[in-house]
Design an enzyme around this catalytic site. Structure first.
Site, PDB file in Angstrom:
ATOM      1  N   ASP A  17       0.806  -1.160  -0.134  1.00  0.00           N
ATOM      2  CA  ASP A  17       0.025  -0.054   0.174  1.00  0.00           C
ATOM      3  C   ASP A  17       0.896   1.209   0.013  1.00  0.00           C
ATOM      4  O   ASP A  17       2.053   1.146   0.408  1.00  0.00           O
ATOM      5  CB  ASP A  17      -0.869  -0.088   1.313  1.00  0.00           C
ATOM      6  CG  ASP A  17      -2.041   0.937   1.234  1.00  0.00           C
ATOM      7  OD1 ASP A  17      -2.245   1.687  -0.121  1.00  0.00           O
ATOM      8  OD2 ASP A  17      -2.569   1.175   2.239  1.00  0.00           O
ATOM      9  N   ASN A  19       1.366   3.632  -2.834  1.00  0.00           N
ATOM     10  CA  ASN A  19       2.165   3.769  -4.168  1.00  0.00           C
ATOM     11  C   ASN A  19       1.711   5.415  -4.604  1.00  0.00           C
ATOM     12  O   ASN A  19       2.652   6.254  -4.910  1.00  0.00           O
ATOM     13  CB  ASN A  19       1.734   2.697  -5.419  1.00  0.00           C
ATOM     14  CG  ASN A  19       2.559   1.511  -5.173  1.00  0.00           C
ATOM     15  OD1 ASN A  19       3.163   1.228  -4.137  1.00  0.00           O
ATOM     16  ND2 ASN A  19       2.019   0.560  -6.110  1.00  0.00           N
ATOM     17  N   HIS A  34       3.495   3.360  -8.939  1.00  0.00           N
ATOM     18  CA  HIS A  34       3.010   1.999  -9.192  1.00  0.00           C
ATOM     19  C   HIS A  34       4.305   1.212  -9.790  1.00  0.00           C
ATOM     20  O   HIS A  34       4.689   0.184  -9.489  1.00  0.00           O
ATOM     21  CB  HIS A  34       1.950   1.858 -10.080  1.00  0.00           C
ATOM     22  CG  HIS A  34       0.638   2.201  -9.373  1.00  0.00           C
ATOM     23  ND1 HIS A  34       0.268   1.721  -8.305  1.00  0.00           N
ATOM     24  CD2 HIS A  34      -0.502   2.806  -9.917  1.00  0.00           C
ATOM     25  CE1 HIS A  34      -0.795   2.317  -7.987  1.00  0.00           C
ATOM     26  NE2 HIS A  34      -1.339   2.975  -8.812  1.00  0.00           N
ATOM     27  N   GLU A  64     -11.805  -4.554  -5.566  1.00  0.00           N
ATOM     28  CA  GLU A  64     -12.154  -3.090  -5.373  1.00  0.00           C
ATOM     29  C   GLU A  64     -11.363  -2.103  -6.329  1.00  0.00           C
ATOM     30  O   GLU A  64     -12.025  -1.017  -6.621  1.00  0.00           O
ATOM     31  CB  GLU A  64     -12.120  -2.688  -3.782  1.00  0.00           C
ATOM     32  CG  GLU A  64     -13.068  -3.229  -3.060  1.00  0.00           C
ATOM     33  CD  GLU A  64     -12.577  -4.763  -2.728  1.00  0.00           C
ATOM     34  OE1 GLU A  64     -11.601  -5.208  -2.759  1.00  0.00           O
ATOM     35  OE2 GLU A  64     -13.785  -5.528  -2.056  1.00  0.00           O
ATOM     36  N   TRP A  66     -10.945  -2.136  -9.460  1.00  0.00           N
ATOM     37  CA  TRP A  66     -11.769  -2.092 -10.693  1.00  0.00           C
ATOM     38  C   TRP A  66     -12.373  -0.624 -10.730  1.00  0.00           C
ATOM     39  O   TRP A  66     -12.810  -0.479 -11.677  1.00  0.00           O
ATOM     40  CB  TRP A  66     -12.506  -3.146 -11.038  1.00  0.00           C
ATOM     41  CG  TRP A  66     -11.834  -4.440 -11.236  1.00  0.00           C
ATOM     42  CD1 TRP A  66     -12.156  -5.714 -10.599  1.00  0.00           C
ATOM     43  CD2 TRP A  66     -11.047  -4.619 -12.656  1.00  0.00           C
ATOM     44  NE1 TRP A  66     -11.298  -6.773 -11.279  1.00  0.00           N
ATOM     45  CE2 TRP A  66     -10.625  -6.060 -12.356  1.00  0.00           C
ATOM     46  CE3 TRP A  66     -10.515  -4.047 -13.460  1.00  0.00           C
ATOM     47  CZ2 TRP A  66      -9.846  -6.803 -13.394  1.00  0.00           C
ATOM     48  CZ3 TRP A  66      -9.633  -4.496 -14.549  1.00  0.00           C
ATOM     49  CH2 TRP A  66      -9.345  -5.734 -14.310  1.00  0.00           C
ATOM     50  N   LEU A 128      11.207 -20.608  -4.328  1.00  0.00           N
ATOM     51  CA  LEU A 128      10.134 -19.553  -4.076  1.00  0.00           C
ATOM     52  C   LEU A 128       8.855 -19.766  -4.796  1.00  0.00           C
ATOM     53  O   LEU A 128       8.771 -19.705  -5.913  1.00  0.00           O
ATOM     54  CB  LEU A 128      10.651 -18.277  -3.880  1.00  0.00           C
ATOM     55  CG  LEU A 128       9.527 -17.120  -3.521  1.00  0.00           C
ATOM     56  CD1 LEU A 128       9.249 -17.183  -2.020  1.00  0.00           C
ATOM     57  CD2 LEU A 128      10.010 -15.871  -3.945  1.00  0.00           C
ATOM     58  N   LEU A 192      -7.615  -4.889   6.653  1.00  0.00           N
ATOM     59  CA  LEU A 192      -7.069  -6.198   6.105  1.00  0.00           C
ATOM     60  C   LEU A 192      -7.677  -6.038   4.613  1.00  0.00           C
ATOM     61  O   LEU A 192      -7.122  -6.769   3.581  1.00  0.00           O
ATOM     62  CB  LEU A 192      -8.044  -7.310   6.665  1.00  0.00           C
ATOM     63  CG  LEU A 192      -7.478  -7.666   8.174  1.00  0.00           C
ATOM     64  CD1 LEU A 192      -8.217  -8.710   8.765  1.00  0.00           C
ATOM     65  CD2 LEU A 192      -5.827  -8.084   7.966  1.00  0.00           C
ATOM     66  N   SER A 193      -8.574  -5.093   4.085  1.00  0.00           N
ATOM     67  CA  SER A 193      -8.669  -4.830   2.734  1.00  0.00           C
ATOM     68  C   SER A 193      -9.231  -5.963   2.103  1.00  0.00           C
ATOM     69  O   SER A 193      -8.735  -6.292   0.846  1.00  0.00           O
ATOM     70  CB  SER A 193      -7.595  -3.879   2.002  1.00  0.00           C
ATOM     71  OG  SER A 193      -7.415  -2.835   2.892  1.00  0.00           O
ATOM     72  N   GLU A 204       0.571 -13.752  12.180  1.00  0.00           N
ATOM     73  CA  GLU A 204       1.135 -12.453  12.885  1.00  0.00           C
ATOM     74  C   GLU A 204       1.111 -11.524  11.996  1.00  0.00           C
ATOM     75  O   GLU A 204       1.359 -11.651  10.469  1.00  0.00           O
ATOM     76  CB  GLU A 204       2.882 -12.698  13.413  1.00  0.00           C
ATOM     77  CG  GLU A 204       2.846 -13.758  14.253  1.00  0.00           C
ATOM     78  CD  GLU A 204       2.414 -13.457  15.564  1.00  0.00           C
ATOM     79  OE1 GLU A 204       2.361 -12.257  15.921  1.00  0.00           O
ATOM     80  OE2 GLU A 204       1.789 -14.326  16.349  1.00  0.00           O
TER      81      GLU A 204
HETATM   82  C1  FPP Z   1      -1.642   0.336  -3.560  1.00  0.00           C
HETATM   83  O1  FPP Z   1      -1.057   1.595  -3.681  1.00  0.00           O
HETATM   84  C2  FPP Z   1      -0.939  -0.411  -4.558  1.00  0.00           C
HETATM   85  C3  FPP Z   1      -1.635  -0.986  -5.652  1.00  0.00           C
HETATM   86  C4  FPP Z   1      -2.979  -0.866  -5.903  1.00  0.00           C
HETATM   87  C5  FPP Z   1      -0.973  -2.152  -6.582  1.00  0.00           C
HETATM   88  C6  FPP Z   1      -0.036  -2.669  -6.262  1.00  0.00           C
HETATM   89  C7  FPP Z   1       0.843  -2.621  -7.372  1.00  0.00           C
HETATM   90  C8  FPP Z   1       2.148  -2.542  -7.586  1.00  0.00           C
HETATM   91  C9  FPP Z   1       3.146  -2.715  -6.481  1.00  0.00           C
HETATM   92  C10 FPP Z   1       3.015  -2.589  -8.954  1.00  0.00           C
HETATM   93  C11 FPP Z   1       3.032  -3.701  -9.695  1.00  0.00           C
HETATM   94  C12 FPP Z   1       2.645  -5.043  -9.274  1.00  0.00           C
HETATM   95  C13 FPP Z   1       3.418  -5.972  -9.776  1.00  0.00           C
HETATM   96  C14 FPP Z   1       3.340  -7.407  -9.272  1.00  0.00           C
HETATM   97  C15 FPP Z   1       4.413  -5.947 -10.715  1.00  0.00           C
HETATM   98  P1  FPP Z   1      -2.060   2.524  -3.878  1.00  0.00           P
HETATM   99  O2  FPP Z   1      -2.367   3.094  -5.263  1.00  0.00           O
HETATM  100  O3  FPP Z   1      -3.570   2.181  -2.768  1.00  0.00           O
HETATM  101  O4  FPP Z   1      -1.615   3.969  -2.924  1.00  0.00           O
HETATM  102  P2  FPP Z   1      -2.224   5.154  -1.955  1.00  0.00           P
HETATM  103  O5  FPP Z   1      -3.076   4.225  -1.102  1.00  0.00           O
HETATM  104  O6  FPP Z   1      -1.206   5.919  -1.392  1.00  0.00           O
HETATM  105  O7  FPP Z   1      -3.339   5.556  -2.893  1.00  0.00           O
END
Ligand code: FPP
Length: 237
Positions: A17, A19, A34, A64, A66, A128, A192-193, A204
């Protein structure tokens, strides 16, 4: 279950979370957040491999998600497609086996094709297991399991009175994997979303204030150190 003081979790699950906020703090568009997040994915996969973790599940796109603007969804799907195309060779080199859970039929065709290809070409790897949760929602997964159990009961192949948690878990998309031992969430949110609600019953939980693009190997190691300090009792005394 026994009282254990484990060092290294067998299965780590991560809610990646922050990005968007990471990008906003730098005056950058969300898609750059991202992109930086994809770099953390690469780093954490490597870290898990080095630490001897067997399973890593990443919440890469929720059901969600989407509801986000089309432009952001397109950017995420393109990033995923590129990641899969570019990293399959590296996954191979690292003996990583790729899996995916979620309503994968909802992904764009080109993304789905890249995913299927990466899954097929890493299928014989024995290191892995990297499980991408894509178009994933835990409630949907539980509903799908309940529906398949109900169908089996109607067909007479499953006795409803004999239903137990093991049988239920066998109908989930995660049936081939052990439950996560450690759940990490970045960006400090305490939610937990809709992620692996059944599977994290005894996990944990470690929350870090860092945004996902800032989460690196040292942060993974710190989370695992915290995990290993905890006394796991599984509800017993
Ligand atoms: C949450 O940040 C992240 C996502 C919704 C997507 C996760 C995707 C990546 C890490 C990149 C690509 C993944 C792979 C596997 C190559 P947010 O956009 O909800 O951030 P915010 O809460 O600050 O708005």
């Amino acid at each position: 279950m026994s009282d254990t003081a484990p060092d290294i979790p067998r299965h780590v699950a991560i809610i990646m979370d922050g990005n968007g906020r990471w990008a906003a703090d730098r005056g950058m568009p969300r898609r750059d957040g991202h992109r930086a997040g994809a770099e953390s994915v690469r780093e954490v996969v490597e870290g898990c491999k080095e630490l001897g973790i067997d399973y890593l599940t990443l919440y890469a796109f929720s059901s969600e998600n989407w509801n986000r603007p089309k432009k952001e969804i397109d950017a995420l799907m393109n990033l995923l497609k590129r990641f899969l195309k570019e990293k399959t060779k590296e996954m191979h080199k690292q003996n990583v086996r790729l899996h995916a859970i979620g309503r994968l039929h909802l992904l764009p065709d080109d993304c789905r094709a890249a995913l299927d290809n990466a899954i097929a070409s890493t299928a014989n790897n024995t290191g892995l297991s990297l499980i991408l949760a894509l178009s994933y929602g835990s409630r949907e997964e539980i509903i799908d399991a309940a529906s398949s159990i109900a169908k089996a009961a109607v067909a007479g192949t499953l006795d409803p009175d004999a239903l137990d948690s093991e049988t239920f878990a066998a109908h989930l998309a995660t049936a081939p994997f052990p439950d996560p031992d450690l759940l990490i969430r970045t960006s400090g949110e305490l939610r937990l979303s809709n992620f692996l609600l059944w599977q994290i019953s005894y996990a944990e939980i470690v929350i870090t204030p860092k945004f996902w693009p800032e989460f690196k190997k040292a942060d993974l190691r710190a989370a695992i150190e915290e995990y290993s300090r905890r006394h796991r009792r599984f509800g017993a005394v």
